[in-house]
Each structure stands twice: as C-alpha cells, then as structure tokens.
Design an enzyme around this catalytic site. Sequence first.
Site, PDB file in Angstrom:
ATOM      1  N   PRO A  76     -30.571 -16.287  -6.718  1.00  0.00           N
ATOM      2  CA  PRO A  76     -30.345 -17.702  -6.389  1.00  0.00           C
ATOM      3  C   PRO A  76     -31.366 -18.643  -7.013  1.00  0.00           C
ATOM      4  CG  PRO A  76     -30.008 -16.346  -4.450  1.00  0.00           C
ATOM      5  CD  PRO A  76     -30.547 -15.430  -5.517  1.00  0.00           C
ATOM      6  N   CYS A  77     -30.864 -19.786  -7.508  1.00  0.00           N
ATOM      7  CA  CYS A  77     -31.730 -20.737  -8.203  1.00  0.00           C
ATOM      8  C   CYS A  77     -32.264 -21.887  -7.348  1.00  0.00           C
ATOM      9  CB  CYS A  77     -31.010 -21.303  -9.419  1.00  0.00           C
ATOM     10  SG  CYS A  77     -29.545 -22.285  -9.029  1.00  0.00           S
TER      11      CYS A  77
END
Length: 424
Positions: A76-77
């Site tokens: 996840p960013c």
Amino acid sequence: MALEVVEICAGAGGQALGLEKAGFEHALAVELDENASATLLRNRPNWDVRTGDVVDSSLWKPDQFEGVSLLAGGVPCPPFTIAGKQLGATDERDLFAWAVELVGSVKPQALMLENVRGLSMPRFAGYRQHVLDRLRELKYVAEWRLLQASHYGVPQLRPRFVLVALKEEFADYFHWPEKLGEPPTVGDTLFELMAADGWRGAETWREKANKIAPTIVGGSKKHGGADLGPTRAKRAWAEIGVDALGVADAPPTVNDDPDFMPKLTTEMVARIQGWDDKEFHWEFTGRKTSRYRQIGNAFPPPVAAAVGKAIAAALKKETNPHERSNNLKGDPIYRVLRESGDFMTAAQIARAIERKIEPSDATGLKLEPHELERRIALLGRDFQIEMKESTSATAYKLGEFRAFIGQDDHVRHEHFLKNRAKIS
C-alpha cells in the site's frame, strides 16, 4: 532455469503480467481485494490466488515458499504518498517494513517492492536506511531507484520508487533496465479506441492529445467513484482534450459533436497504464468504479517487465558483474544514532556526522542544533526517540522502529479490522 515468484499485494495483475513477460512463473499471488483477485483468476485461472489479509498466517505460510526466485509486491502506498499525511511507519496500512522482514522467512533469491515517489523524499531517509540495514543483516544487497514509467513505453507521467535486493551471490550481476526511448502520445495510444464508434472528432482530438498523460490516480474505497485525479491533474487532462470528471461507459459515437470533450473509458485508462491487445493483454472484472481502481492502482506492466527481466538476468548471471553502489543517500542522523546506541546531544551528533560521514552523504544537511533537532523530530515519526534532559542540553537515543513487522500486539491489527471495508 525455472524462475518462480511469490507476489504479495498483487492487485489486479499489472506487476504480475510484467513479471510473467520477464520469465517468472507465479507460485502464489496474494491480494486483499476480491474484485482484483477475480481479475487475476479471469486471466490466469491456473494460478494459486489467495484473497485476504496478506499477514494472516491462516491464508498462507511464507516458509512453505522458502527459496523462491523472487518475492515481489506493490504494498500500500498511502503511508508515503505526497498528497497524503505521510505517516510512514505509524500508518496502519504500511506493509513495506513487514514485506522486508518477510525476506527472513521466505529467503528468496531476490526481492522487488514498488511504491510511490513519496518514499524517495527526505522525510523517509531514516526509514529507507533502516530497510537497507535490515536487508544487509539478512545477507542481501539492496538498492533503490526512482523509475519513470514513460521511459519504458508507458504514455504517462508515473514515477515509481522501486527497491530491488538480491542475495550477495547475484547482486553484482544486477543492472537497472535501460530507457526504451520516447513513449507514444495519449492521442496515438487511444486513437483507435476513440474512433471505434465512428466519432467524427477523433482525428482532431488525436492531434490535440499530443502529450503523455498525467499520473492515473486509482484512489481508494474511502472516496467516491472513478475520477482521473485532483484539480491540477484535471487541468492537465483538459489541455489534451479529456474531460477528467469521471469515466465513461463507452467511447464517443458518430452522433457526438466533433468538438465534444470525451471522457476516458476503463479500457482507455488501461491502455495508458501499459496494457494493450497484444503483448500486455488483460481483462478486468467488476463494475466500472472497481475496474478503474484496479487499473489506476497498478504497477504498469511494461515497467514491471523491464525490472523483472533485469532481475532474471542477474539470477541467471547473464550480465557482466559490476560493483554495486546505492545512489540514494540515507539519513546521517539515523546512522550516527544507530551506531552509537546511546544518548547523544545535538552537538555530539553534529560532530559525529562531520567525523564519520562522508561529505557527500550529508549534502544539504545544516548542522546547527535547531536544524538537527527538527530532523530528529522528523525521524521520531518512524522510530521511538528517547530523550534525556539535562541543564545544558537534551540528549537523544534511537529506539525501536515503529513500523509493523509482524508483531502480534501491533496497533495495525486493530485498525485493519476496524477499517477492513474501506481498505483497497
């Protein structure tokens, strides 16, 4: 030589398809989103695709894949995105450090993790250095690189920050992929699709859309429907003749005004991300908004293929070996505190940096006490910083990394269960 990959946070298959084109076979793909998993299975029904929380030990056993050629993932960013709060290690969605720790049990020959450009910023210098140090402890040689998708045939401004680590015996054979030349324009990429239903304005639109696209923003379940990005991105889309307020169900038709400003369909967005009808063909499942998110959040397949081929060549030792050097400097404050293991005042830290750190490593670092204190406070967002007050000065000691690396009692678990329906 057969090359197998275990892919975590696999999404809808951008990285998966690219790695397949690079010669890797999937031993396992793990993905949280059911729609993305359905897309993976639509395209590769024989793959072992498991849907759920990647850290759930009942979903998969990492040690069962020990020695796999490659461990890869697009974790996840949001913890690192420039547009967000950049919470880093204190963001419950952060799985980057956990993925690095996973190397200790999977023991792959190589690791590849990709994320947003924000992770390359000075804010995360200590975080990055911790990752490099941990991989070094695990006997891997690691290097970061900011790659531009447009350098690999993708008609889009999409920088991705990529970490590649290899076991020491393969490390010197790894070379980052060379640029492939200029990418096609949006107009050339999408002309066939724009003209598919006879729109009379397609040729004129093609001439106007003579640039590459802004970064496609996939978004998350926390927000509304499909949308091509924030206000500045919408202005950039408008300059090349695209209405970025939503995504269309179908391309323009023969009945539409030639001067009409079209929206993109999900198929068009996929083309801009690097999927096509030939080398990188892929089908997406789910409703329009879900398809758009799957596409928009992906690692472009041509970029994944380029990096994957470079890793494969290193594992096969097909290239000329060369000495590795990391081009991205770490945080010198983190380094001296970690090396000391004891309390240090700002003045002591400054002297240690001047004495032990190469000048090039400390470029741009002001050594005045107030600046060091500011940087220490920044470091404290990802690490526990112990403080000891005295009459003359405050002393600091580097404590534990705040990130989730598999702890049973970490706050990540509580937040995950609470926000499960909103995570994508």
